[in-house]
Design a protein around this motif. Structure first.
Motif, PDB file in Angstrom:
ATOM      1  N   ARG A  30      46.519   2.616 -14.039  1.00  0.00           N
ATOM      2  CA  ARG A  30      45.640   1.920 -14.986  1.00  0.00           C
ATOM      3  C   ARG A  30      46.427   0.913 -15.814  1.00  0.00           C
ATOM      4  O   ARG A  30      47.288   1.280 -16.600  1.00  0.00           O
ATOM      5  CB  ARG A  30      44.966   2.953 -15.888  1.00  0.00           C
ATOM      6  CG  ARG A  30      43.927   2.380 -16.828  1.00  0.00           C
ATOM      7  CD  ARG A  30      43.176   3.496 -17.551  1.00  0.00           C
ATOM      8  NE  ARG A  30      44.076   4.344 -18.332  1.00  0.00           N
ATOM      9  CZ  ARG A  30      44.522   4.052 -19.551  1.00  0.00           C
ATOM     10  NH1 ARG A  30      44.179   2.896 -20.122  1.00  0.00           N
ATOM     11  NH2 ARG A  30      45.305   4.881 -20.202  1.00  0.00           N
ATOM     12  N   PRO A  31      46.134  -0.375 -15.669  1.00  0.00           N
ATOM     13  CA  PRO A  31      46.833  -1.386 -16.471  1.00  0.00           C
ATOM     14  C   PRO A  31      46.309  -1.418 -17.906  1.00  0.00           C
ATOM     15  O   PRO A  31      45.224  -0.902 -18.187  1.00  0.00           O
ATOM     16  CB  PRO A  31      46.517  -2.693 -15.735  1.00  0.00           C
ATOM     17  CG  PRO A  31      45.225  -2.445 -15.057  1.00  0.00           C
ATOM     18  CD  PRO A  31      45.193  -0.982 -14.711  1.00  0.00           C
ATOM     19  N   PRO A  32      47.058  -2.006 -18.807  1.00  0.00           N
ATOM     20  CA  PRO A  32      46.595  -2.108 -20.204  1.00  0.00           C
ATOM     21  C   PRO A  32      45.244  -2.804 -20.291  1.00  0.00           C
ATOM     22  O   PRO A  32      44.977  -3.779 -19.582  1.00  0.00           O
ATOM     23  CB  PRO A  32      47.691  -2.953 -20.864  1.00  0.00           C
ATOM     24  CG  PRO A  32      48.902  -2.766 -20.009  1.00  0.00           C
ATOM     25  CD  PRO A  32      48.388  -2.622 -18.609  1.00  0.00           C
ATOM     26  N   GLY A  33      44.395  -2.271 -21.153  1.00  0.00           N
ATOM     27  CA  GLY A  33      43.095  -2.894 -21.379  1.00  0.00           C
ATOM     28  C   GLY A  33      41.984  -2.407 -20.469  1.00  0.00           C
ATOM     29  O   GLY A  33      40.832  -2.795 -20.639  1.00  0.00           O
ATOM     30  N   ILE A  34      42.330  -1.563 -19.492  1.00  0.00           N
ATOM     31  CA  ILE A  34      41.328  -0.961 -18.618  1.00  0.00           C
ATOM     32  C   ILE A  34      41.259   0.525 -18.945  1.00  0.00           C
ATOM     33  O   ILE A  34      42.287   1.203 -19.005  1.00  0.00           O
ATOM     34  CB  ILE A  34      41.699  -1.142 -17.133  1.00  0.00           C
ATOM     35  CG1 ILE A  34      41.737  -2.626 -16.755  1.00  0.00           C
ATOM     36  CG2 ILE A  34      40.727  -0.376 -16.236  1.00  0.00           C
ATOM     37  CD1 ILE A  34      40.390  -3.311 -16.771  1.00  0.00           C
ATOM     38  N   THR A  35      40.057   1.056 -19.141  1.00  0.00           N
ATOM     39  CA  THR A  35      39.896   2.492 -19.369  1.00  0.00           C
ATOM     40  C   THR A  35      39.022   3.085 -18.272  1.00  0.00           C
ATOM     41  O   THR A  35      38.157   2.407 -17.706  1.00  0.00           O
ATOM     42  CB  THR A  35      39.283   2.797 -20.745  1.00  0.00           C
ATOM     43  OG1 THR A  35      38.059   2.070 -20.890  1.00  0.00           O
ATOM     44  CG2 THR A  35      40.244   2.420 -21.859  1.00  0.00           C
ATOM     45  N   ALA A  36      39.276   4.360 -17.946  1.00  0.00           N
ATOM     46  CA  ALA A  36      38.536   5.052 -16.884  1.00  0.00           C
ATOM     47  C   ALA A  36      37.866   6.284 -17.475  1.00  0.00           C
ATOM     48  O   ALA A  36      38.517   7.074 -18.168  1.00  0.00           O
ATOM     49  CB  ALA A  36      39.489   5.447 -15.757  1.00  0.00           C
ATOM     50  N   HIS A  37      36.590   6.461 -17.187  1.00  0.00           N
ATOM     51  CA  HIS A  37      35.796   7.520 -17.801  1.00  0.00           C
ATOM     52  C   HIS A  37      35.158   8.365 -16.696  1.00  0.00           C
ATOM     53  O   HIS A  37      34.242   7.922 -16.008  1.00  0.00           O
ATOM     54  CB  HIS A  37      34.753   6.892 -18.732  1.00  0.00           C
ATOM     55  CG  HIS A  37      35.383   5.916 -19.665  1.00  0.00           C
ATOM     56  ND1 HIS A  37      36.078   6.303 -20.790  1.00  0.00           N
ATOM     57  CD2 HIS A  37      35.514   4.557 -19.577  1.00  0.00           C
ATOM     58  CE1 HIS A  37      36.573   5.232 -21.392  1.00  0.00           C
ATOM     59  NE2 HIS A  37      36.246   4.163 -20.675  1.00  0.00           N
ATOM     60  N   TYR A  38      35.699   9.578 -16.543  1.00  0.00           N
ATOM     61  CA  TYR A  38      35.382  10.424 -15.398  1.00  0.00           C
ATOM     62  C   TYR A  38      34.079  11.175 -15.613  1.00  0.00           C
ATOM     63  O   TYR A  38      33.896  11.841 -16.626  1.00  0.00           O
ATOM     64  CB  TYR A  38      36.528  11.412 -15.188  1.00  0.00           C
ATOM     65  CG  TYR A  38      36.598  12.028 -13.817  1.00  0.00           C
ATOM     66  CD1 TYR A  38      37.289  11.378 -12.780  1.00  0.00           C
ATOM     67  CD2 TYR A  38      36.029  13.260 -13.561  1.00  0.00           C
ATOM     68  CE1 TYR A  38      37.383  11.960 -11.526  1.00  0.00           C
ATOM     69  CE2 TYR A  38      36.124  13.838 -12.303  1.00  0.00           C
ATOM     70  CZ  TYR A  38      36.793  13.184 -11.292  1.00  0.00           C
ATOM     71  OH  TYR A  38      36.874  13.767 -10.057  1.00  0.00           O
ATOM     72  N   SER A  39      33.169  11.091 -14.642  1.00  0.00           N
ATOM     73  CA  SER A  39      31.899  11.815 -14.663  1.00  0.00           C
ATOM     74  C   SER A  39      31.913  12.807 -13.508  1.00  0.00           C
ATOM     75  O   SER A  39      31.936  12.418 -12.333  1.00  0.00           O
ATOM     76  CB  SER A  39      30.732  10.835 -14.511  1.00  0.00           C
ATOM     77  OG  SER A  39      29.492  11.495 -14.662  1.00  0.00           O
ATOM     78  N   ARG A  40      31.923  14.093 -13.826  1.00  0.00           N
ATOM     79  CA  ARG A  40      32.109  15.127 -12.812  1.00  0.00           C
ATOM     80  C   ARG A  40      30.781  15.519 -12.162  1.00  0.00           C
ATOM     81  O   ARG A  40      29.809  15.846 -12.845  1.00  0.00           O
ATOM     82  CB  ARG A  40      32.784  16.345 -13.430  1.00  0.00           C
ATOM     83  CG  ARG A  40      34.101  16.005 -14.126  1.00  0.00           C
ATOM     84  CD  ARG A  40      34.831  17.237 -14.607  1.00  0.00           C
ATOM     85  NE  ARG A  40      35.562  17.888 -13.537  1.00  0.00           N
ATOM     86  CZ  ARG A  40      36.784  17.513 -13.129  1.00  0.00           C
ATOM     87  NH1 ARG A  40      37.397  16.495 -13.699  1.00  0.00           N
ATOM     88  NH2 ARG A  40      37.384  18.166 -12.163  1.00  0.00           N
ATOM     89  N   ILE A  41      30.786  15.488 -10.826  1.00  0.00           N
ATOM     90  CA  ILE A  41      29.634  15.912 -10.031  1.00  0.00           C
ATOM     91  C   ILE A  41      29.779  17.418  -9.800  1.00  0.00           C
ATOM     92  O   ILE A  41      30.761  17.855  -9.178  1.00  0.00           O
ATOM     93  CB  ILE A  41      29.606  15.183  -8.675  1.00  0.00           C
ATOM     94  CG1 ILE A  41      29.601  13.666  -8.881  1.00  0.00           C
ATOM     95  CG2 ILE A  41      28.403  15.629  -7.853  1.00  0.00           C
ATOM     96  CD1 ILE A  41      29.962  12.872  -7.632  1.00  0.00           C
ATOM     97  N   PHE A  42      28.844  18.221 -10.299  1.00  0.00           N
ATOM     98  CA  PHE A  42      28.972  19.668 -10.152  1.00  0.00           C
ATOM     99  C   PHE A  42      29.108  20.035  -8.682  1.00  0.00           C
ATOM    100  O   PHE A  42      28.261  19.691  -7.855  1.00  0.00           O
ATOM    101  CB  PHE A  42      27.780  20.402 -10.758  1.00  0.00           C
ATOM    102  CG  PHE A  42      27.849  21.890 -10.530  1.00  0.00           C
ATOM    103  CD1 PHE A  42      28.767  22.656 -11.229  1.00  0.00           C
ATOM    104  CD2 PHE A  42      27.033  22.499  -9.587  1.00  0.00           C
ATOM    105  CE1 PHE A  42      28.863  24.027 -11.009  1.00  0.00           C
ATOM    106  CE2 PHE A  42      27.119  23.867  -9.361  1.00  0.00           C
ATOM    107  CZ  PHE A  42      28.038  24.633 -10.071  1.00  0.00           C
ATOM    108  N   THR A  43      30.204  20.762  -8.363  1.00  0.00           N
ATOM    109  CA  THR A  43      30.529  21.107  -6.985  1.00  0.00           C
ATOM    110  C   THR A  43      31.046  22.533  -6.921  1.00  0.00           C
ATOM    111  O   THR A  43      32.165  22.804  -7.374  1.00  0.00           O
ATOM    112  CB  THR A  43      31.616  20.151  -6.426  1.00  0.00           C
ATOM    113  OG1 THR A  43      31.219  18.797  -6.641  1.00  0.00           O
ATOM    114  CG2 THR A  43      31.853  20.392  -4.947  1.00  0.00           C
ATOM    115  N   PRO A  44      30.290  23.472  -6.376  1.00  0.00           N
ATOM    116  CA  PRO A  44      30.832  24.826  -6.190  1.00  0.00           C
ATOM    117  C   PRO A  44      32.058  24.768  -5.291  1.00  0.00           C
ATOM    118  O   PRO A  44      32.101  23.990  -4.331  1.00  0.00           O
ATOM    119  CB  PRO A  44      29.677  25.575  -5.515  1.00  0.00           C
ATOM    120  CG  PRO A  44      28.454  24.789  -5.856  1.00  0.00           C
ATOM    121  CD  PRO A  44      28.896  23.367  -5.930  1.00  0.00           C
ATOM    122  N   ASN A  45      33.072  25.575  -5.591  1.00  0.00           N
ATOM    123  CA  ASN A  45      34.311  25.552  -4.817  1.00  0.00           C
ATOM    124  C   ASN A  45      34.146  26.357  -3.530  1.00  0.00           C
ATOM    125  O   ASN A  45      34.503  27.533  -3.454  1.00  0.00           O
ATOM    126  CB  ASN A  45      35.476  26.106  -5.638  1.00  0.00           C
ATOM    127  CG  ASN A  45      36.799  25.979  -4.898  1.00  0.00           C
ATOM    128  OD1 ASN A  45      36.962  25.116  -4.042  1.00  0.00           O
ATOM    129  ND2 ASN A  45      37.740  26.848  -5.221  1.00  0.00           N
TER     130      ASN A  45
END
Length: 247
Positions: A30-45
């Motif tokens: 991730r370069p400066p000025g870029i942010t990443a926002h993780y959205s988790r898909i519910f997944t049984p293991n």
């Protein structure tokens, strides 16, 4: 007004809840000025995976994608990145494009996904004949082979690790992966591709390019590279292979 930290871009990342690799991988690149926002898909293991249960599990993840899209869009990202690759190969080229279009229609912003991003990476390198490695099962590898063939590449050979659970994918060691890359390599191959976003290969792929003397494309690298370049972020980064340093 621009986001104080994401002043060049806010990316929503969609990934299975069992995936422990893609989020830290994207953070490393991730370069400066870029942010990443993780959205988790519910997944049984899922345990004791087979051809049938792998595909069923992947489709279950696909069913949760839109809910994850709706969740992450509440932070107003300007772009989406798909952090799960298997479903983006299903149905060949038409299936990949339909998947992207469906997500983009719901979100109202564009999406980078593994299948289409890897194609762009291979074309950047000028590769024609490829081999690929996955943590999948043979039925899923057949979908990956079909996709790349329809995109105009010759798939010389492939290898599937048949990991016994979703979380076990992240437990495959660099030592084993090095051996697998050697198995796939040969003078008849222009490039080697790794698919499966929970397989840790970003650093190893970069190193393998040097000792194999050809492109080795980790899907997380390709997907993140594609997201950056599609948004005009041209930063060059060392340590992640030629894709991020040269293209």
């Amino acid at each position: 007004m621009r986001d104080v930290l994401g002043y060049r871009g806010k990316y929503g990342v969609l990934g299975p809840s069992t995936n422990t690799v893609v989020q830290p991988d994207f953070e490393m690149m991730r370069p400066p000025g870029i942010t990443a926002h993780y959205s988790r898909i519910f997944t049984p293991n899922a345990k004791a995976i087979s051809n049938e249960s792998f595909r069923a599990g992947a489709m279950k993840i696909a069913e949760g994608v839109i809910d994850a899209v709706r969740s992450v869009m509440t932070c107003s990202p300007n772009y989406l990145v798909m952090g799960m690759s298997a479903v983006t190969f299903f149905g060949g080229k038409a299936g990949a494009e339909a998947f992207r279009e469906g997500v983009e229609k719901e979100a109202g912003v564009r999406l980078s996904c593994g299948s289409l991003a890897t194609t762009a990476a291979l074309r950047a390198y000028g590769a024609k004949r490829i081999a690929f490695l996955s943590p999948y099962y043979p039925a899923a590898n057949e979908e990956v082979r079909r996709y790349f063939t329809e995109e105009g590449f010759e798939v010389v050979r492939d290898l599937c690790l048949q990991c016994p659970s979703w979380t076990a994918i992240a437990e495959v060691t660099p030592e084993e992966l090095r051996l697998r890359l050697r198995e796939l390599d040969g003078p008849d191959v222009d490039a080697i591709v790794q698919v499966g976003t929970n397989l840790s290969m970003v650093r190893l792929a970069a190193a393998a390019e040097m000792w194999l003397g050809k492109p080795v494309i980790a899907i997380n690298t390709a997907t993140w590279w594609h997201a950056l370049r599609e948004n005009g972020i041209a930063d060059r980064m060392e340590g992640f292979g030629r894709l991020l340093s040269d293209f």
